[in-house]
Design a protein around this motif. Sequence first.
Motif, PDB file in Angstrom:
ATOM      1  N   LYS A 157      45.333  39.573  66.106  1.00  0.00           N
ATOM      2  CA  LYS A 157      45.275  39.917  64.812  1.00  0.00           C
ATOM      3  C   LYS A 157      46.365  40.832  64.203  1.00  0.00           C
ATOM      4  CE  LYS A 157      40.123  39.587  64.440  1.00  0.00           C
ATOM      5  NZ  LYS A 157      38.654  40.467  64.084  1.00  0.00           N
ATOM      6  N   ILE A 158      46.646  41.631  65.202  1.00  0.00           N
ATOM      7  CA  ILE A 158      47.795  42.675  64.931  1.00  0.00           C
ATOM      8  C   ILE A 158      49.103  41.652  64.981  1.00  0.00           C
ATOM      9  CG2 ILE A 158      49.089  44.539  65.996  1.00  0.00           C
ATOM     10  CD1 ILE A 158      46.850  45.662  67.244  1.00  0.00           C
ATOM     11  N   SER A 159      49.122  40.568  65.709  1.00  0.00           N
ATOM     12  CA  SER A 159      50.323  39.968  65.945  1.00  0.00           C
ATOM     13  C   SER A 159      50.606  38.971  64.501  1.00  0.00           C
ATOM     14  CB  SER A 159      50.265  38.919  67.090  1.00  0.00           C
ATOM     15  OG  SER A 159      50.496  39.664  68.369  1.00  0.00           O
ATOM     16  N   GLU A 160      49.319  38.668  64.026  1.00  0.00           N
ATOM     17  CA  GLU A 160      49.266  38.103  62.786  1.00  0.00           C
ATOM     18  C   GLU A 160      49.854  38.970  61.578  1.00  0.00           C
ATOM     19  OE1 GLU A 160      46.131  35.660  59.793  1.00  0.00           O
ATOM     20  OE2 GLU A 160      45.495  36.314  61.799  1.00  0.00           O
ATOM     21  N   GLU A 161      49.498  40.295  61.736  1.00  0.00           N
ATOM     22  CA  GLU A 161      49.935  41.005  60.580  1.00  0.00           C
ATOM     23  C   GLU A 161      51.491  41.351  60.722  1.00  0.00           C
ATOM     24  OE1 GLU A 161      49.773  43.027  57.228  1.00  0.00           O
ATOM     25  OE2 GLU A 161      47.920  42.384  58.135  1.00  0.00           O
ATOM     26  N   CYS A 162      52.033  41.302  62.137  1.00  0.00           N
ATOM     27  CA  CYS A 162      53.523  41.401  62.547  1.00  0.00           C
ATOM     28  C   CYS A 162      54.242  40.342  61.704  1.00  0.00           C
ATOM     29  CB  CYS A 162      53.637  41.365  63.763  1.00  0.00           C
ATOM     30  SG  CYS A 162      53.205  42.845  64.904  1.00  0.00           S
ATOM     31  N   LEU A 163      53.727  39.258  61.637  1.00  0.00           N
ATOM     32  CA  LEU A 163      54.278  37.914  61.065  1.00  0.00           C
ATOM     33  C   LEU A 163      54.199  38.266  59.331  1.00  0.00           C
ATOM     34  CD1 LEU A 163      52.820  34.991  62.978  1.00  0.00           C
ATOM     35  CD2 LEU A 163      55.159  35.795  63.038  1.00  0.00           C
ATOM     36  N   PHE A 164      53.140  38.651  58.679  1.00  0.00           N
ATOM     37  CA  PHE A 164      53.019  39.183  57.443  1.00  0.00           C
ATOM     38  C   PHE A 164      54.231  39.927  57.298  1.00  0.00           C
ATOM     39  CE2 PHE A 164      48.553  37.533  57.443  1.00  0.00           C
ATOM     40  CZ  PHE A 164      48.672  36.728  56.480  1.00  0.00           C
ATOM     41  N   PHE A 165      54.431  40.885  57.946  1.00  0.00           N
ATOM     42  CA  PHE A 165      55.393  42.167  57.851  1.00  0.00           C
ATOM     43  C   PHE A 165      56.706  41.495  58.047  1.00  0.00           C
ATOM     44  CE2 PHE A 165      57.687  45.423  60.417  1.00  0.00           C
ATOM     45  CZ  PHE A 165      57.946  46.251  59.198  1.00  0.00           C
ATOM     46  N   LEU A 166      57.056  40.756  58.838  1.00  0.00           N
ATOM     47  CA  LEU A 166      58.346  40.261  59.014  1.00  0.00           C
ATOM     48  C   LEU A 166      58.767  39.343  58.100  1.00  0.00           C
ATOM     49  CD1 LEU A 166      58.024  39.435  63.000  1.00  0.00           C
ATOM     50  CD2 LEU A 166      59.077  41.286  61.885  1.00  0.00           C
ATOM     51  N   ASP A 167      57.810  38.516  57.618  1.00  0.00           N
ATOM     52  CA  ASP A 167      58.250  37.581  56.378  1.00  0.00           C
ATOM     53  C   ASP A 167      58.526  38.275  55.175  1.00  0.00           C
ATOM     54  OD1 ASP A 167      57.717  35.366  58.149  1.00  0.00           O
ATOM     55  OD2 ASP A 167      55.771  34.940  57.366  1.00  0.00           O
TER      56      ASP A 167
END
Length: 501
Positions: A157-167
Amino acid sequence: MGPGDPGTMFPPVPLVALVAAALLIGGFLVRQIVKQRKPRGFPPGPPGLPLIGNILALASDPHVYMKKQSKIHGQIFSLDLGGISTVVLNGYDAVKECLVRQSDVFADRPSLPLFKKLTNMGGLLNAKYGRCWTEHRKLAVSCFRTFGCSQKSFESKISEECLFFLDAIDSYKGKALDPKHLVTIAVSNVSNLILFGERFRYDDNDFLHMIEIFSENIELATSAWVFLYNAFPLIGFLPFGKHQQLFRNASEVYDFLLQIIGRFSENRKPQSPRHFIDAYMDEMERNEADPDSTYSMENLIFSVGELIIAGTETTTNVLRWAMLFMALYPNIQGQVQKEIDGVVGLNRMPTFEEKSRMPYTEAVLHEILRYCNIAPLGIFHATSRDTVVRGYSIPEGTTVITNLYSVHFDEKYWTDPEIFYPERFLDSAGQFTKKEAFVPFSLGRRHCLGEQLARMEMYLFFTALLQRFHLHFPQGFVPNLRPKLGMTLQPHPYVICAERR
């Protein structure tokens, strides 16, 4: 008397009123002088001004001032905060001696007027050392385990949030941006999953506004006005001053939290909690027959607010400092990226399990935490009973400040502490090595309960960011490296370019 005669403009004040006013002022002065007398055997400290003591000395860089005073008065010395007797602990040895070896004694919170007004000494972080704190910390730890970092799925879930952040960063196409907004929402969303079971959108202006108010209060909480309010609560009746802005902010946040607690507790099934709010309400129902129960809607609001700000403010500022320092030191950024490329590659997200194979990256994150001192004075402690430390008598209820900045710049444990040098966390073989005097999450009973989660967040966001982007400042931009003063030290606003690697 004519119309312009002073006697008709200003009627004479009755003698009784003048005498009463003089007695009140005289009584206040006598009381203040008595309060400012140091107890027998109390640690020495710098002289202060009449009535306000050393308050004005804390108006600018109090952590630096306290470290300098420790050179004169010793690692344990006293300050007079307008009649509030305060002990300051400087250096690793003194902090460890009190927070670890006498953990129960130094685990209380001071009953300061600010804390009383904002949380009535309840909730979690500012609760007195007793049943309220014990019950609320136990519940928070349990929820962090059940809904958070003890679950393997939570890392995804943290990694998923990382992807939102990077995008979101990617949407700027390498153009300059101030990352504060994006970092703040991304980091807070990790805590939101535990507290509410949901994340907030990056364009949720209501939630972002609440976080900004929290951040403003973190700055206001160390202003001279607040120290004066703690010493002289009657100034709370004045219609001006930074303390009044803090109170207005707190009232607005309280109303917002009440609203979102109601929203996220809808469709709740008792004893089947989905998140912290559900679990807390289960405890309220389970203890409703206990007249001494500390679980209440008011304490739920305080706890949620404290967990939001504790889980957002510190980690957000660590990542903002990390981005700034990587742009400032491109050679260090390059070494981190080389390590990420070698261990993780470019085609998948980093995992927390790989952290042990990236010693240089770990060293850089640790040096950012040490050097930037996100929470230089932590949260104020208080003594739960009379005690003696190094021959000094410290009475029950004494306010205690732990100068963590002085720990991380303690020359006994750190060589050239004023230099940013990640290699200090590496041994001769290039492997990461722990340092005893590294305590960004404090020590003892009141140490940060979200430490494990914060470490995971910092590592995953930092490595994911540098895996995808090269960070640099726009042409001609010179960052201000002096931190903004508050309960946390955050960087001044800056812009940065994040270009795809």
